[in-house]
Design a protein around this motif. Structure first.
Motif, short mmCIF file in Angstrom:
data_model
loop_
_atom_site.label_atom_id
_atom_site.label_comp_id
_atom_site.label_asym_id
_atom_site.label_seq_id
_atom_site.Cartn_x
_atom_site.Cartn_y
_atom_site.Cartn_z
N LEU A 1 -7.43 -3.47 9.92
CA LEU A 1 -6.58 -3.46 10.52
C LEU A 1 -5.78 -2.05 9.90
CD1 LEU A 1 -3.26 -4.96 9.64
CD2 LEU A 1 -3.98 -4.41 7.68
N LEU A 2 -4.38 -1.38 11.28
CA LEU A 2 -3.86 -0.22 11.10
C LEU A 2 -2.85 -0.10 10.76
CD1 LEU A 2 -4.82 3.28 11.97
CD2 LEU A 2 -4.23 1.68 14.62
N SER A 3 -2.30 1.22 9.70
CA SER A 3 -1.27 0.91 9.70
C SER A 3 -0.64 1.47 10.48
CB SER A 3 -1.03 1.30 8.13
OG SER A 3 -0.82 2.88 8.05
N ASP A 4 1.50 1.12 10.30
CA ASP A 4 1.89 2.25 10.52
C ASP A 4 2.02 3.56 10.18
OD1 ASP A 4 3.00 0.04 11.93
OD2 ASP A 4 4.24 -0.39 10.37
N GLY A 5 2.35 4.62 11.45
CA GLY A 5 2.26 6.41 10.24
C GLY A 5 2.97 6.35 9.27
N VAL A 6 3.40 7.56 8.55
CA VAL A 6 3.87 7.79 8.09
C VAL A 6 4.47 8.98 7.58
CG1 VAL A 6 2.47 7.91 5.49
CG2 VAL A 6 5.52 6.87 5.11
N ALA B 1 0.90 -0.82 0.37
CA ALA B 1 0.12 0.07 -0.17
C ALA B 1 1.11 1.19 0.03
CB ALA B 1 -1.20 -0.15 1.72
N THR B 2 -0.19 2.38 -0.87
CA THR B 2 1.08 3.26 -0.34
C THR B 2 0.13 4.77 -0.54
OG1 THR B 2 0.77 3.97 -3.29
CG2 THR B 2 2.98 2.87 -2.19
N LEU B 3 0.10 5.54 0.21
CA LEU B 3 0.15 7.02 0.08
C LEU B 3 0.15 8.21 -0.42
CD1 LEU B 3 -2.60 7.97 2.25
CD2 LEU B 3 -0.92 8.34 3.93
N ALA B 4 -0.23 8.90 -0.66
CA ALA B 4 0.35 10.44 -1.81
C ALA B 4 -1.11 11.78 -1.83
CB ALA B 4 0.81 9.42 -3.31
N ARG B 5 -0.37 12.09 -2.00
CA ARG B 5 -1.11 13.72 -2.12
C ARG B 5 -1.49 13.71 -3.63
NH1 ARG B 5 3.50 16.37 0.08
NH2 ARG B 5 3.37 16.74 1.93
N ALA B 6 -2.96 13.98 -3.56
CA ALA B 6 -3.87 13.46 -4.77
C ALA B 6 -3.45 14.47 -5.56
CB ALA B 6 -5.33 13.19 -4.71
N ASP B 7 -3.69 13.86 -7.45
CA ASP B 7 -2.99 15.63 -8.20
C ASP B 7 -4.25 14.92 -9.28
OD1 ASP B 7 -2.01 17.19 -10.15
OD2 ASP B 7 -0.69 16.25 -10.30
N GLN C 1 5.52 4.70 0.93
CA GLN C 1 5.62 2.74 0.87
C GLN C 1 4.83 3.39 2.29
OE1 GLN C 1 5.50 0.52 -1.39
NE2 GLN C 1 6.11 2.31 -2.80
N LEU C 2 3.41 2.42 2.59
CA LEU C 2 2.80 2.07 3.85
C LEU C 2 3.46 1.07 4.18
CD1 LEU C 2 -0.60 3.27 3.25
CD2 LEU C 2 1.09 4.81 5.25
N THR C 3 3.28 0.62 6.10
CA THR C 3 4.16 -0.48 6.69
C THR C 3 2.67 -0.87 7.39
OG1 THR C 3 5.47 0.31 7.97
CG2 THR C 3 6.10 -0.38 6.45
N PHE C 4 2.74 -2.50 7.96
CA PHE C 4 1.56 -2.41 8.95
C PHE C 4 2.92 -3.31 10.12
CE2 PHE C 4 0.10 -2.14 4.62
CZ PHE C 4 -0.87 -1.75 5.05
N GLY C 5 2.69 -3.03 11.24
CA GLY C 5 3.48 -3.42 11.95
C GLY C 5 4.97 -4.17 11.19
N THR D 1 -3.51 3.38 -2.51
CA THR D 1 -2.99 2.40 -3.37
C THR D 1 -3.24 1.35 -2.64
OG1 THR D 1 -2.39 4.60 -4.93
CG2 THR D 1 -2.08 2.60 -5.29
N LEU D 2 -3.72 0.29 -3.04
CA LEU D 2 -3.78 -0.49 -2.18
C LEU D 2 -3.17 -1.43 -3.52
CD1 LEU D 2 -6.71 -0.71 -0.35
CD2 LEU D 2 -4.39 0.02 0.52
#
Length: 443
Positions: free
Chosen positions: A156-161, A121-127, A139-143, A174-175
């Motif tokens: 499920l809760l991701s780690d903070g980024v 999974a990723t997180l980004a600012r939208a365009d 890039q997101l991580t989980f534990g 994005t998954l």
């Protein structure tokens, strides 16, 4: 369009909202959930409710965006929930009410029948559309792992980024699923476009690979932030049905009433998360196949599960009344409910909130004369429930949406300037009027 006039006639469902608030007493704050840095959890339903997740020492997580999970359904038009995903990437764009310097996401497999593997999974600012801003992809991580498995019925809760996001900014989640998911937990009425690509495109900046679109959200149930301001328990949950969900607002423009309320807070320099936990067609007393679990069953997880929820605005009951008179969705009419049953259900939601130290604002049911499921018997019930909401003293405050949206010449009918066209759901102006009617200092 999923909000077409033909669909209005087919579904005829409504939700909840708000108007002139009375002052609310302060309730004691509860301690924030804390844990090991970067920790994540994947919990079954019994253990998920109320967990605020983990934060670095001294950090305060806030809800920025939310959507209520539903079982797979195509009542609002074809989507991807029945087929699920396999070796595909799903990209979803959401606008947040409050931001911060760190971000994390919540994913729900509440209605999955098997464990769900999230390969990345990723997180980004939208365009624009499915594209994201260059340099913002995280890039997101989980534990601390790049992939994770969510048990059937779990969350499920991701780690903070680190990603600095401003209030009212849109972010893209994005998954990637490398194995068949089976039917997908979703939020059917997104009022926004989601995108799908074959293969792994979680890190793409451009939109070229995302050739398929949908008008629902999948698995994503929350986006949360830390580092956005002082530690306050000031998250607001808007809980209800399609009026809260935003049916009838202009597609893709974030003009639902919770969005308009977030706009008002940001405009006065006090951005707050206003979390939309509406489900179109939802009822207080009856669970339905197409429109979610009844409010008394889903409330603890959907309304009270965020890390900083302090207030709930409750607007629900019109579908219990109308859908017991006229069949809506794939089933027949739902069992008739009495005004006493509706009151008892609202009292139960108040009790659940107060046990968690959360204030509840009661919203009167909006006018529906002329709607597909309107009857005189239903109107008598609506008026009786509204009298109780106004006068019982059971709530911490009252929002009289009935008065805010009704036609002064016919109080049982929505004013034409606010009517989306089905005499049940507001248009953009109606949703703005609902948000304007709320006293920002009272929630």
């Amino acid at each position: 369009m999923i909000m077409s006039g033909s669909l209005v006639r087919r579904s005829g469902v409504a939700l909840v909202a708000a108007a002139a608030l009375v002052a609310l007493p302060a309730l004691p704050a509860l301690p924030d959930g804390t844990g090991a840095p970067g920790a994540a959890y994947a919990a079954g339903r019994a253990g998920a409710a109320g967990r605020g997740g983990a934060a670095q020492a001294g950090e305060h997580w806030r809800g920025g965006w939310a959507a209520a999970p539903q079982r797979p359904t195509e009542v609002f038009g074809k989507n991807w929930s029945g087929e699920g995903f396999a070796r595909q990437t799903v990209r979803q764009v959401v606008r947040v009410g409050a931001g911060g310097a760190q971000a994390r996401i919540r994913l729900s497999n509440r209605y999955g029948t098997a464990p769900l593997k999230v390969a990345g999974a990723t997180l980004a600012r939208a365009d624009q559309g499915a594209s994201v801003r260059a340099g913002s992809v995280r890039q997101l991580t989980f534990g601390h792992g790049k992939s994770a498995t969510i048990p059937a019925g779990g969350e499920l809760l991701s780690d903070g980024v680190g990603l600095r996001v401003r209030a009212l900014e849109s972010v893209t989640v994005t998954l990637y699923f490398d194995a068949p998911t089976g039917p997908a937990t979703l939020h059917a009425l997104a009022g926004a476009t989601s995108y799908r690509a074959a293969g792994d495109h979680r890190s793409d900046v451009g939109a070229a690979a995302f050739t398929e679109t949908s008008q629902s959200w999948y698995y994503l149930s929350g986006v949360e932030f830390a580092g956005g301001g002082p530690a306050r328990r000031d998250g607001i949950v808007a809980f209800g049905d399609s009026i809260t969900d935003g049916y009838g607002s202009t597609f893709g423009t974030n003009r639902r009433y919770p969005d308009a309320l977030a706009d008002r807070f940001a405009a006065v320099g006090r951005p707050r998360g206003v979390l939309n936990e509406g489900i179109a067609g939802n009822q207080l007393v009856n669970t339905t196949a197409d429109f979610g679990e009844k409010a008394t069953a889903r409330f603890a997880e959907d309304a009270l599960n965020g890390p900083d929820v302090g207030t709930v605005i409750l607007l629900e009951g019109i579908n219990d009344i109308g859908m017991s008179e006229v069949a809506v969705g794939s089933g027949g009419p739902t069992p008739e409910v009495s005004v006493r049953q509706l009151i008892d259900a609202q009292r139960e939601l108040i009790r659940q909130s107060h046990r968690r130290g959360v204030k509840v604002i009661g919203a009167t049911l909006t006018p529906f004369k002329g709607a597909a499921y309107y009857t005189e018997r239903g109107e008598i019930k609506r008026e009786a429930l509204n009298r109780w909401i106004r006068t019982s003293g059971a709530f911490d405050g009252v929002v009289d949406l009935d008065r805010a949206l009704s036609d002064p010449a016919d109080r049982g009918r929505m004013a034409a300037a606010y009517d989306q066209g089905d005499h049940l759901h507001p248009n953009d102006a109606g949703y703005r009027a609902m948000a304007r009617a709320i006293d920002l200092d009272a929630v």
